[in-house]
Structures are given as C-alpha cells and as structure tokens.
Design an enzyme around this catalytic site. Structure first.
Site, PDB file in Angstrom:
ATOM      1  CG  ASP A  34       7.806  11.358 -11.670  1.00 13.51           C
ATOM      2  OD1 ASP A  34       6.685  11.801 -11.362  1.00 13.51           O
ATOM      3  OD2 ASP A  34       8.024  10.199 -12.055  1.00 13.51           O
ATOM      4  CE1 TYR A  35      15.719  17.425 -12.532  1.00 11.45           C
ATOM      5  CE2 TYR A  35      14.346  19.362 -13.012  1.00 11.45           C
ATOM      6  CZ  TYR A  35      15.578  18.805 -12.710  1.00 11.45           C
ATOM      7  OH  TYR A  35      16.677  19.611 -12.551  1.00 11.45           O
ATOM      8  CD  GLU A  36       7.797  20.839 -13.022  1.00 17.59           C
ATOM      9  OE1 GLU A  36       7.701  21.983 -13.467  1.00 17.59           O
ATOM     10  OE2 GLU A  36       6.902  19.979 -13.162  1.00 17.59           O
ATOM     11  CB  SER A  83     -11.765 -10.663  13.572  1.00 16.82           C
ATOM     12  OG  SER A  83     -12.455 -11.534  14.407  1.00 16.82           O
ATOM     13  CG  LEU A  84     -15.204  -8.222   9.543  1.00 20.02           C
ATOM     14  CD1 LEU A  84     -14.908  -7.989   8.071  1.00 20.02           C
ATOM     15  CD2 LEU A  84     -16.492  -7.516   9.929  1.00 20.02           C
ATOM     16  CD  GLU A 113     -16.174  -0.924   2.904  1.00 23.53           C
ATOM     17  OE1 GLU A 113     -16.548   0.180   3.246  1.00 23.53           O
ATOM     18  OE2 GLU A 113     -15.378  -1.615   3.576  1.00 23.53           O
ATOM     19  CE  LYS A 115     -12.096 -10.656   5.676  1.00 25.04           C
ATOM     20  NZ  LYS A 115     -10.667 -10.751   5.846  1.00 25.04           N
ATOM     21  CG  ASP A 117      -5.277 -11.458   1.815  1.00 26.48           C
ATOM     22  OD1 ASP A 117      -5.283 -11.436   3.063  1.00 26.48           O
ATOM     23  OD2 ASP A 117      -4.925 -12.446   1.154  1.00 26.48           O
ATOM     24  NE  ARG A 136      -6.758  -8.683  14.834  1.00 30.70           N
ATOM     25  CZ  ARG A 136      -8.019  -9.049  14.783  1.00 30.70           C
ATOM     26  NH1 ARG A 136      -8.818  -8.481  13.937  1.00 30.70           N
ATOM     27  NH2 ARG A 136      -8.465  -9.996  15.560  1.00 30.70           N
ATOM     28  CD  GLU A 172      -6.506  -5.661   6.008  1.00 31.39           C
ATOM     29  OE1 GLU A 172      -7.109  -5.108   6.959  1.00 31.39           O
ATOM     30  OE2 GLU A 172      -6.205  -6.858   5.990  1.00 31.39           O
ATOM     31  CE1 TYR A 224     -11.176  -1.863   8.839  1.00 28.90           C
ATOM     32  CE2 TYR A 224      -9.807  -2.599   7.017  1.00 28.90           C
ATOM     33  CZ  TYR A 224     -10.097  -2.583   8.371  1.00 28.90           C
ATOM     34  OH  TYR A 224      -9.312  -3.269   9.242  1.00 28.90           O
ATOM     35  CE  LYS A 315     -11.455 -15.957   4.957  1.00 22.98           C
ATOM     36  NZ  LYS A 315     -10.115 -15.478   5.290  1.00 22.98           N
ATOM     37  CB  CYS A 409      24.537 -32.514  -6.548  1.00 20.83           C
ATOM     38  SG  CYS A 409      24.229 -31.141  -7.672  1.00 20.83           S
ATOM     39  CB  CYS A 412      28.135 -31.912  -9.791  1.00 21.48           C
ATOM     40  SG  CYS A 412      27.905 -31.560  -8.035  1.00 21.48           S
ATOM     41  CB  CYS A 427      25.212 -29.150  -4.380  1.00 24.67           C
ATOM     42  SG  CYS A 427      26.721 -29.661  -5.225  1.00 24.67           S
ATOM     43  CB  CYS A 433      28.136 -27.894  -8.653  1.00 19.50           C
ATOM     44  SG  CYS A 433      26.407 -28.276  -8.944  1.00 19.50           S
TER      45      CYS A 433
HETATM   46  S1  IVH Z   1     -14.383  -3.837   8.592  1.00 19.73           S
HETATM   47  C1  IVH Z   1     -15.025  -4.917  13.360  1.00 19.73           C
HETATM   48  N1  IVH Z   1     -13.798  -3.771   6.073  1.00 19.73           N
HETATM   49  O1  IVH Z   1     -10.596  -8.079   7.702  1.00 19.73           O
HETATM   50  C2  IVH Z   1     -14.158  -5.175  12.210  1.00 19.73           C
HETATM   51  N2  IVH Z   1     -12.436  -5.093   7.476  1.00 19.73           N
HETATM   52  O2  IVH Z   1     -11.493 -10.283   9.931  1.00 19.73           O
HETATM   53  C3  IVH Z   1     -14.433  -4.202  11.114  1.00 19.73           C
HETATM   54  N3  IVH Z   1     -10.568  -6.171   6.297  1.00 19.73           N
HETATM   55  O3  IVH Z   1      -9.395  -7.126  10.814  1.00 19.73           O
HETATM   56  C4  IVH Z   1     -13.610  -4.507   9.956  1.00 19.73           C
HETATM   57  N4  IVH Z   1     -11.017  -5.380   4.309  1.00 19.73           N
HETATM   58  O4  IVH Z   1      -8.283  -6.086   8.824  1.00 19.73           O
HETATM   59  C5  IVH Z   1     -13.465  -4.269   7.270  1.00 19.73           C
HETATM   60  N5  IVH Z   1     -13.420  -3.555   3.797  1.00 19.73           N
HETATM   61  C6  IVH Z   1     -13.065  -4.060   4.990  1.00 19.73           C
HETATM   62  C7  IVH Z   1     -11.948  -4.907   5.160  1.00 19.73           C
HETATM   63  C8  IVH Z   1     -11.680  -5.409   6.426  1.00 19.73           C
HETATM   64  C9  IVH Z   1     -10.191  -6.133   5.023  1.00 19.73           C
HETATM   65  C10 IVH Z   1      -9.861  -6.951   7.350  1.00 19.73           C
HETATM   66  C11 IVH Z   1      -9.659  -6.189   8.625  1.00 19.73           C
HETATM   67  C12 IVH Z   1     -10.224  -7.028   9.723  1.00 19.73           C
HETATM   68  C13 IVH Z   1     -10.414  -8.359   9.058  1.00 19.73           C
HETATM   69  C14 IVH Z   1     -11.664  -8.991   9.603  1.00 19.73           C
END
Ligand code: IVH
Length: 673
Positions: A34-36, A83-84, A113, A115, A117, A136, A172, A224, A315, A409, A412, A427, A433
């Site tokens: 880390d130092y270098e 979205s998915l 894969e 998901k 968060d 997004r 993500e 992803y 999910k 409170c 007190c 309070c 207090c």
């Molecule tokens: S694929 C067409 N892969 O989940 C959408 N999404 O509701 C393709 N997310 O907006 C998304 N992990 O932000 C994909 N391994 C993963 C993910 C992933 C998290 C999120 C992503 C997306 C939301 C889907």
C-alpha cells in the site's frame, strides 16, 4: 524534468497504477505494498498538478475523487434499460423454463447469476477508455454520474486486451456490507441518523455532488451484460468471460457465483445453494437471475414491452419470524432525539438471536398500529437492526390497548417536543437530562474528536454518577485522586486517563469544533468551518450570512451553530476549555491570508503557473470562496487559456471583473518558486 519527460512519466505512472489497482481490487492479488502504491500515486498527483495538460481524463488519481458535479446531465440510453420479470415462486421458474424450451430449438443452455441488490449502471467505453456512466433513471433516460463512477476501483478506467472499439457494459453498483456497516458506525459515533440499508445508500451515494466523498464510501460493482454492435461474443457466458479479460470484475465461477445450466434441476440447485449461502456473502443479493445463454436464441425469444423473455429473476423471500412484543422502551440520544425500541421475546432470525428492534419514531408505531402484547413479524433485510414489518392481528387480545408514544422524557421527565416537519421527538432538557449529558461527553472524548482513549463510556458514567463531571469542560479539572477513587480503578488506568486528557490539549482546532457536539457539525463541516474562520471567536461572532457564505454550509447548519453559541452555558464551556489550554485556532498555513475575504471567484480554462486545484486552494486559503458558475454576485472570473466563449460573454454581460492568472497571483502576493 522537462515537459517531454513529465508527459512520459505521467503516462507510465498512470498505466502502472491502473495495473496495480486491477491486481489489488479485481484479482485480489496485490503486486506492491500500500505504501509503494501511495508513493506512486503521490508522484503522479504532483506531476499532474505541475503539468495539468498531460493528465489523462481517466487518470488513476480520479479514483480518489475531487471532481464536483453540480447538475447531473440527463442522457438518453442507446439501448433502453429494461427490468426483469420476477417471481418468488419456484413453480413459475419451472413454467418459464418450459416456455423457453418450447420456443427455442433443442435444449437451451442457461446462465444462472446472482441478482445483486444495488443500483443499475450503464458504462460506455470508447477506444478502451471509460467515457460515460449513466444511471438507469426511467429506463429511457438516466443521469450521467461519471466522476462518481470513476472512483469505484473495480471499474476499469482503461481496458486491457482485445476490447471492442465502442460498447456499453451494464452492471450493478452496490455497497459492500463491511463498508456500509463501518459508515453507519461512524455516523452513530457522530450522532448522525443511521442509513437504512446498503441499497438505498449506494443509490444516494452515486448522486452525491462531491466525488471525493463517493471515493471514501468504497462502493463496488459487478457487471452483467455487454451491449454493442461488434462485441465478438456469441453468448452471454462468452461475453462475461471477455469482459473479465478486458479488466472488469466478473462473477467468480469457482465460487459458484455464475454457472451454465442445462436443465431445470441444475437451475434449482443454484437457487437452493444461494438461498442458504447468501448469508455468507460480503454484499447483498435479493435473488438469482436466469438467462438464456446463446445470443441467437435470446433474439428469437425477444422482449415484452417491459422485460426480456429470455431472462427471469427468482427473488428470495426475506426471512421472517413471529415473536411477542413485550414492551416498548425509549432511548435518549446525545442530541435529545428519542428512539422507541421494541423489546421482544428472543427469537432466532437469519442466524442471530433477536431481542430488540428499532421502531424509529412515533409515525412508525402508528403505521404498524402496535398494541400492547402484540405478536409481531420481524424481518432482517439489508438493515443491521431487524425491523418489525407487521402484526399478526389474529393473535391480538381484544382488550389490549394501543401503544401511545410517551409525552415525557423517559430519563428526566421533561415534556417532549416535536418540531414541525420532523419525525423525531426530542427532549429539550439538554443540560439536565443524564443520557444527553453523558452522550455529549462520550462524543467529546471519542476517537475522531478529542481522542481521550484513557477514558471510556463506563468511566464517564461513574464520574457522572459520582458528581465529578457535569460537562466536558469538567474533564480538564479532574485529578488523579478523584479518578482513582472510582470503583475498580487501578493506579495505572487513572494515570492513563490523566495523561490522555492532557494530551488532548494538542488536538487541532477542527477536531475540537467537531467534539463540541454542535448539531449537524460533523467531521467534514467542522473542517470547513475551522479552515474558514481559523479561530473560535470569529465563528462565535459570525452572522447568518457569513455562515451560509462558507462552502457547503447551508441554512440548517448555520442556524444550529448560531443556536449553540447563543446559549450562555455553551459559551462558558468554550471559555473554560480555552482556559484549560485547548487550541481554539488553526496554525496559520503557509500562503494564507485574509486578502480575499468574502470575495467570490469563478475559475475557468487552463492555467500555466499553478493547477486548477492549487488555484482553488489558494482562493480558500486567502479567505475567498470558489463558486461553480458566474452570477451577479461573482466578484472575479480568473480566466485561463482556452476558456469557453460562453463564460466570457456571461462575465462581460454581468460586469464581472475578469482577471488573468498573473493578476490573481499578484492579488495574494504569491511568488512562484
Ligand atoms: S440482467 C434486461 N443480471 O436487476 C435486464 N440484472 O429488475 C437485464 N440486476 O435492472 C438485466 N443483478 O439492475 C441482470 N445478474 C444480473 C443482475 C441484474 C442485478 C438488476 C438490474 C436490473 C434489475 C432487474
């Protein structure tokens, strides 16, 4: 070093540092200490300061942040960010797989894969350099948060290997749990409200204006999906592998974070494995994503209006248990804020025994319609503290009464107040207090404040109980005999306590300001105030307008500071601390003065003698203020080379005085050398 040598050294250092960064953050295999690393980074910073014209847009120095984005530009996505479709039911995953199987020829291969968060991000690369990172947003348009994304160490600024000329990569951004918890611990120490969960905090962090704060937060990212015309991959799994070769952090197959599956059974195995294993991950996932691997099959399956037919998310249900609410008690913080706490019959949840849950405030109790003795549902989501998400109404005793928030409170018995627009009750008895008094003293001695490590909360409690201290100024009149007389206090510990109280007299002004415990004056604000006012009396005497004129000080903070010093007791405390020998002023830094007091500056263009950053520092060191854009209130525009014509025109129109770099340096009698 001449210009050519500087340019070449900047290029070499940038490349080397990016490679070390990759080894450390992506490969998890550091190649230097880390130092270098810090030494090389410092060398590059210095060179970029002296030769800003050779600094790369994606220089590794961008990792530490510093660029400020006032307004995030709204950007249209080239490929909409969909979205998915998602489900909590395994049956629906089976149905989905059946449908895909029917529509697609042969046995499709899937990729499973995690998901992640967090917050979705789309990052555009051109010629192997990061060009723009967009959130997004509404799926069609998002916000460009490029400077902030550059601080994320696992996102390459420059690519390696054989990358496509132009493409977008999506992933993500998330808050690793240890960094999130550390941030909240720091906030607790400062008496700030805790962040609710890593996902929302990651999202809020990405939208911060100051990228240096984003850099400190240590966000992370998994990628992803690769989008573009000539990517050179035929399947998702191939694209992921290629992205790994270009320098991206991709899921680790040997840790089972990604897997190609040929059947629904293999998909289910993956789901079941991670439903258990997710508890051991250093970040949060909220499910599993299953994708058809082959791009051609993906194309055949196509999209609905909202999501691809070739992917689905399973999910995880948040783990939930029922238990009995025994009592609601109330905690009083150092600022007087009252937090209701649910005391529960102990119950096992996600591997830990839960006995208590925060109820946050009166609104929360009302929303849950909590009654005495209710059976409640407790959930552990992203939050560190479990939360009550509902009540099992069928088990409620008909005679049980609703839980009413206390009026006095709990410590007190002073009548509580709740300011308009605030969720929290307070309070107001700040000086009488006990938990507030002790809380302020504990904050005063804490590591980031006066760092009096010879005392701890227990000793503070004893000293307070014995009537030996009533406030933090009293610490400086404590004697060895008084401390050693406390229960279970050995000579050595008492000596330690006295020594560390004495040592705290050397603590710099900014830490003292933080230690005073003025509401909303955290570490960063204290630093800004100390640098601006230089000594306590100037701060005490500052009027409202002067206060809000200081960089990053808004109305809320200004009012709080004024209220603090309006109180006689607080002014007296400061006076006693001064008498005790605390340093209520900053040592005059080199090149500092009041010459630019209350003057506002806009700087624009490229400068020859000092860098933009140094110029900004010089303005502040000499009492001036940097602002982003020209307005009627601007006093000076410092114009460098290549300044945009629009700025010049605006300055002329508003009759803002335009000065050169030399004229500016002459104003502060600055000599190069
Ligand atoms: S694929 C067409 N892969 O989940 C959408 N999404 O509701 C393709 N997310 O907006 C998304 N992990 O932000 C994909 N391994 C993963 C993910 C992933 C998290 C999120 C992503 C997306 C939301 C889907």
């Amino acid at each position: 070093m001449n210009k050519e040598e500087a340019a070449s050294r900047i290029a070499t250092l940038s490349k080397e540092l990016e490679q070390h960064n990759y080894s450390y953050y992506v490969s998890n295999a550091p190649t230097i200490s880390d130092y270098e690393f810090d030494q090389l980074l410092k060398e590059l910073e210095k060179l970029e300061k002296d030769y800003p014209e050779f600094a790369f847009e994606n220089s590794p120095t961008k990792r530490v942040g510093g660029d400020i984005t006032k307004n995030f530009e709204s950007v249209q996505h080239e490929y909409p960010m969909l979205s998915l479709s998602n489900t909590y039911s395994e049956e629906e995953i089976v149905d989905w797989e059946n449908r895909v199987h029917k529509l697609a020829p042969g046995q499709p291969t899937y990729v499973c894969e995690l998901k992640y968060d967090g917050v979705a991000i789309g990052i555009r690369y051109e010629g192997g350099v990061l060009k723009q990172a967009v959130t997004r947003g509404d799926g069609t348009k998002g916000e460009a948060v490029t400077a902030n994304v550059r601080t994320i160490r696992t996102i390459p600024l420059k690519l390696k290997g054989n990358f496509p000329h132009k493409f977008e990569i999506r992933g993500e951004i998330f808050f690793p749990l240890d960094h999130f918890n550390a941030l909240n611990e720091k906030r607790a120490e400062n008496g700030d409200e805790l962040y609710a969960n890593p996902r929302n905090t990651a999202s809020g962090t990405l939208k911060l204006q100051d990228s240096a704060i984003v850099a400190e937060r240590k966000l992370d990212c998994y990628l992803y999906g690769v989008y573009g015309e000539k990517i050179g991959a035929e399947s998702h799994s191939q694209a992921v592998k290629m992205a790994g070769d270009w320098g991206f952090k991709i899921p680790n197959a040997s840790k089972k974070m990604i897997r190609q599956c040929q059947s629904i059974d293999e998909i289910m195995d993956f789901i079941h494995y991670w439903d258990e294993e997710r508890k051991n991950l250093p970040f949060e996932i909220d499910g599993i994503v299953i994708k058809v691997d082959d791009y051609r099959t993906q194309d055949e399956l196509g999209f609905t209006s909202k999501s691809p037919r070739w992917a689905i998310a399973y999910k995880f249900k948040a783990e939930q248990v029922q238990t009995k609410l025994n009592e609601v008690t109330y905690q009083v913080g150092r600022t007087g804020a009252i937090t209701p706490v649910a005391n529960l019959t102990p119950v096992l949840l996600a591997g830990t025994t839960v006995k208590r849950a925060s109820l946050h405030n009166a609104d929360q109790i009302e929303k849950l319609d909590l009654h005495e003795g209710d059976t409640v549902y407790v959930e552990k989501g992203g939050e560190i503290i479990p939360k009550i998400v509902g009540v099992n109404q069928s088990l409620r005793e008909p005679s049980s009464s609703v839980i009413a928030f206390i009026k006095l409170c709990s410590e007190c018995e002073t009548e509580l107040v709740r300011k308009e627009g605030e969720a929290q009750h307070y309070c107001p008895n700040a000086n009488g207090c006990p938990p507030q008094i002790k809380g302020r003293i504990e904050h005063f001695i804490s590591r980031k404040a006066m760092d009096i490590d010879g005392l701890g909360p227990e000793t503070i409690d004893l000293l307070f109980q014995e009537g030996l201290i009533h406030n933090y100024a009293d610490l400086y009149s404590l004697t060895f005999d008084q401390i050693v007389s406390l229960e279970r206090m050995a000579d050595k510990s008492a000596n330690n306590a006295i020594a560390s109280i004495k040592a705290s007299k050397e603590i710099p002004f900014e830490s003292i300001l933080f230690a005073l415990g003025i509401r909303y004056v955290g570490e960063t604000v204290a630093k800004k105030l100390a640098r601006h006012f230089k000594q306590i009396d100037a701060l005490i005497d500052a009027n409202f307008d002067t206060l809000i004129g200081v960089d990053e000080i808004g109305e809320k903070i200004a009012i709080s500071i004024q209220q603090f010093f309006l109180e006689e007791e607080n002014r007296e405390l400061v006076e006693r601390l001064k008498q005790a020998g605390l340093r209520f002023e900053i040592e005059e830094a080199e090149n500092s003065s009041d010459l630019l007091q209350a003057k506002t500056f806009v700087i624009s263009g490229v400068f020859e003698k000092v860098s933009r950053k140094a110029l900004k520092d010089l303005i502040e060191l000499n009492g001036g203020k940097n602002i982003g854009s020209i307005s009627k209130k601007t006093d000076y525009l410092v114009a460098g080379a290549n300044m945009g014509p629009a700025k010049l025109e605006k300055a002329n129109k508003l009759e803002v005085q335009i000065i050169s770099e030399d004229q500016f340096l002459a104003m502060i009698n600055y000599e190069i050398g």
